[in-house]
Design a protein around this motif. Structure first.
Motif, PDB file in Angstrom:
ATOM      1  N   VAL A 125       3.218 -13.019  -1.164  1.00 59.15           N
ATOM      2  CA  VAL A 125       1.798 -12.849  -1.477  1.00 59.15           C
ATOM      3  C   VAL A 125       0.966 -12.860  -0.195  1.00 59.15           C
ATOM      4  CG1 VAL A 125      -0.187 -13.902  -2.629  1.00 59.15           C
ATOM      5  CG2 VAL A 125       2.021 -13.813  -3.783  1.00 59.15           C
ATOM      6  N   LEU A 126       1.240 -13.803   0.686  1.00 57.17           N
ATOM      7  CA  LEU A 126       0.492 -13.876   1.953  1.00 57.17           C
ATOM      8  C   LEU A 126       0.752 -12.657   2.829  1.00 57.17           C
ATOM      9  CD1 LEU A 126       0.876 -17.659   2.817  1.00 57.17           C
ATOM     10  CD2 LEU A 126      -1.123 -16.492   1.875  1.00 57.17           C
ATOM     11  N   ALA A 127       1.983 -12.190   2.866  1.00 53.20           N
ATOM     12  CA  ALA A 127       2.311 -11.017   3.677  1.00 53.20           C
ATOM     13  C   ALA A 127       1.599  -9.769   3.153  1.00 53.20           C
ATOM     14  CB  ALA A 127       3.818 -10.796   3.700  1.00 53.20           C
ATOM     15  N   LEU A 128       1.616  -9.574   1.838  1.00 47.87           N
ATOM     16  CA  LEU A 128       0.926  -8.419   1.262  1.00 47.87           C
ATOM     17  C   LEU A 128      -0.579  -8.515   1.468  1.00 47.87           C
ATOM     18  CD1 LEU A 128       2.964  -7.969  -2.021  1.00 47.87           C
ATOM     19  CD2 LEU A 128       2.888  -6.412  -0.065  1.00 47.87           C
ATOM     20  N   THR A 129      -1.128  -9.710   1.361  1.00 44.13           N
ATOM     21  CA  THR A 129      -2.558  -9.907   1.602  1.00 44.13           C
ATOM     22  C   THR A 129      -2.902  -9.586   3.055  1.00 44.13           C
ATOM     23  OG1 THR A 129      -2.652 -11.586  -0.123  1.00 44.13           O
ATOM     24  CG2 THR A 129      -4.456 -11.561   1.475  1.00 44.13           C
ATOM     25  N   ALA A 130      -2.076 -10.050   3.983  1.00 44.35           N
ATOM     26  CA  ALA A 130      -2.312  -9.760   5.398  1.00 44.35           C
ATOM     27  C   ALA A 130      -2.243  -8.257   5.662  1.00 44.35           C
ATOM     28  CB  ALA A 130      -1.293 -10.501   6.257  1.00 44.35           C
ATOM     29  N   CYS A 131      -1.287  -7.577   5.056  1.00 40.15           N
ATOM     30  CA  CYS A 131      -1.180  -6.123   5.230  1.00 40.15           C
ATOM     31  C   CYS A 131      -2.420  -5.423   4.695  1.00 40.15           C
ATOM     32  CB  CYS A 131       0.060  -5.593   4.516  1.00 40.15           C
ATOM     33  SG  CYS A 131       1.607  -6.054   5.301  1.00 40.15           S
ATOM     34  N   ALA A 132      -2.895  -5.864   3.547  1.00 37.25           N
ATOM     35  CA  ALA A 132      -4.088  -5.245   2.956  1.00 37.25           C
ATOM     36  C   ALA A 132      -5.304  -5.442   3.846  1.00 37.25           C
ATOM     37  CB  ALA A 132      -4.340  -5.821   1.567  1.00 37.25           C
ATOM     38  N   VAL A 133      -5.460  -6.641   4.388  1.00 38.26           N
ATOM     39  CA  VAL A 133      -6.607  -6.920   5.269  1.00 38.26           C
ATOM     40  C   VAL A 133      -6.501  -6.092   6.543  1.00 38.26           C
ATOM     41  CG1 VAL A 133      -7.713  -8.718   6.662  1.00 38.26           C
ATOM     42  CG2 VAL A 133      -7.069  -9.192   4.292  1.00 38.26           C
ATOM     43  N   ALA A 140      -5.175  -3.290   6.781  1.00 36.35           N
ATOM     44  CA  ALA A 140      -5.439  -1.903   6.394  1.00 36.35           C
ATOM     45  C   ALA A 140      -6.907  -1.666   6.054  1.00 36.35           C
ATOM     46  CB  ALA A 140      -4.569  -1.523   5.207  1.00 36.35           C
ATOM     47  N   GLY A 141      -7.719  -2.734   6.087  1.00 35.98           N
ATOM     48  CA  GLY A 141      -9.150  -2.551   5.888  1.00 35.98           C
ATOM     49  C   GLY A 141      -9.737  -3.176   4.638  1.00 35.98           C
ATOM     50  N   ALA A 142      -8.951  -3.867   3.835  1.00 36.34           N
ATOM     51  CA  ALA A 142      -9.482  -4.507   2.628  1.00 36.34           C
ATOM     52  C   ALA A 142     -10.403  -5.656   3.036  1.00 36.34           C
ATOM     53  CB  ALA A 142      -8.346  -5.030   1.761  1.00 36.34           C
ATOM     54  N   THR A 143     -11.585  -5.700   2.445  1.00 38.13           N
ATOM     55  CA  THR A 143     -12.568  -6.716   2.836  1.00 38.13           C
ATOM     56  C   THR A 143     -12.958  -7.656   1.698  1.00 38.13           C
ATOM     57  OG1 THR A 143     -14.364  -5.177   2.363  1.00 38.13           O
ATOM     58  CG2 THR A 143     -13.560  -5.266   4.645  1.00 38.13           C
ATOM     59  N   SER A 144     -12.325  -7.507   0.539  1.00 41.68           N
ATOM     60  CA  SER A 144     -12.623  -8.405  -0.582  1.00 41.68           C
ATOM     61  C   SER A 144     -11.338  -8.643  -1.367  1.00 41.68           C
ATOM     62  CB  SER A 144     -13.682  -7.795  -1.500  1.00 41.68           C
ATOM     63  OG  SER A 144     -13.152  -6.665  -2.166  1.00 41.68           O
ATOM     64  N   LEU A 145     -11.378  -9.642  -2.227  1.00 39.02           N
ATOM     65  CA  LEU A 145     -10.204  -9.927  -3.049  1.00 39.02           C
ATOM     66  C   LEU A 145      -9.878  -8.742  -3.957  1.00 39.02           C
ATOM     67  CD1 LEU A 145      -8.066 -11.976  -3.726  1.00 39.02           C
ATOM     68  CD2 LEU A 145      -9.631 -13.014  -5.365  1.00 39.02           C
ATOM     69  N   LEU A 146     -10.901  -8.094  -4.475  1.00 40.09           N
ATOM     70  CA  LEU A 146     -10.688  -6.914  -5.308  1.00 40.09           C
ATOM     71  C   LEU A 146     -10.017  -5.802  -4.499  1.00 40.09           C
ATOM     72  CD1 LEU A 146     -11.031  -5.391  -7.966  1.00 40.09           C
ATOM     73  CD2 LEU A 146     -13.304  -4.718  -7.173  1.00 40.09           C
ATOM     74  N   ILE A 201      -2.719  -3.645  -2.954  1.00 42.19           N
ATOM     75  CA  ILE A 201      -1.369  -4.042  -3.358  1.00 42.19           C
ATOM     76  C   ILE A 201      -0.911  -3.205  -4.552  1.00 42.19           C
ATOM     77  CG2 ILE A 201       0.012  -5.929  -4.319  1.00 42.19           C
ATOM     78  CD1 ILE A 201      -1.682  -7.829  -2.552  1.00 42.19           C
ATOM     79  N   ALA A 202      -1.797  -2.976  -5.511  1.00 42.98           N
ATOM     80  CA  ALA A 202      -1.439  -2.182  -6.691  1.00 42.98           C
ATOM     81  C   ALA A 202      -1.114  -0.739  -6.306  1.00 42.98           C
ATOM     82  CB  ALA A 202      -2.565  -2.211  -7.707  1.00 42.98           C
ATOM     83  N   ASP A 203      -1.776  -0.213  -5.275  1.00 48.40           N
ATOM     84  CA  ASP A 203      -1.583   1.172  -4.854  1.00 48.40           C
ATOM     85  C   ASP A 203      -0.556   1.326  -3.734  1.00 48.40           C
ATOM     86  OD1 ASP A 203      -3.496   1.925  -6.681  1.00 48.40           O
ATOM     87  OD2 ASP A 203      -5.132   1.953  -5.219  1.00 48.40           O
ATOM     88  N   ALA A 204       0.018   0.225  -3.271  1.00 50.65           N
ATOM     89  CA  ALA A 204       0.967   0.287  -2.150  1.00 50.65           C
ATOM     90  C   ALA A 204       2.193   1.101  -2.543  1.00 50.65           C
ATOM     91  CB  ALA A 204       1.385  -1.123  -1.747  1.00 50.65           C
ATOM     92  N   PRO A 205       2.710   1.889  -1.601  1.00 49.49           N
ATOM     93  CA  PRO A 205       3.895   2.689  -1.896  1.00 49.49           C
ATOM     94  C   PRO A 205       5.114   1.786  -2.171  1.00 49.49           C
ATOM     95  CG  PRO A 205       3.149   3.036   0.366  1.00 49.49           C
ATOM     96  CD  PRO A 205       2.204   2.092  -0.272  1.00 49.49           C
TER      97      PRO A 205
END
Length: 53
Positions: A17-25, A27-33, A39-43
């Protein structure tokens, strides 16, 4: 064969969970949503290790 059970309540490893969250951030994610959408759209190759359980 797809798992017919409801995905809510499925436990995930904290490290995953932490690794996927770090990857999302990174990649530019700026909110929990945005993180959850990323994560839902990750290949599948990004989620491959977790998908094997």
């Amino acid at each position: 064969m797809p798992d017919p059970r409801d995905p809510r309540g499925v436990r995930r490893a904290l490290v995953a969970v932490l690794a996927l969250t770090a990857c999302a951030v990174l990649a530019g994610a700026t909110s929990l949503l945005a993180v959850s959408e990323w994560i839902a759209d990750a290949p599948p190759h990004i989620l491959g290790h977790e998908a094997r359980g």
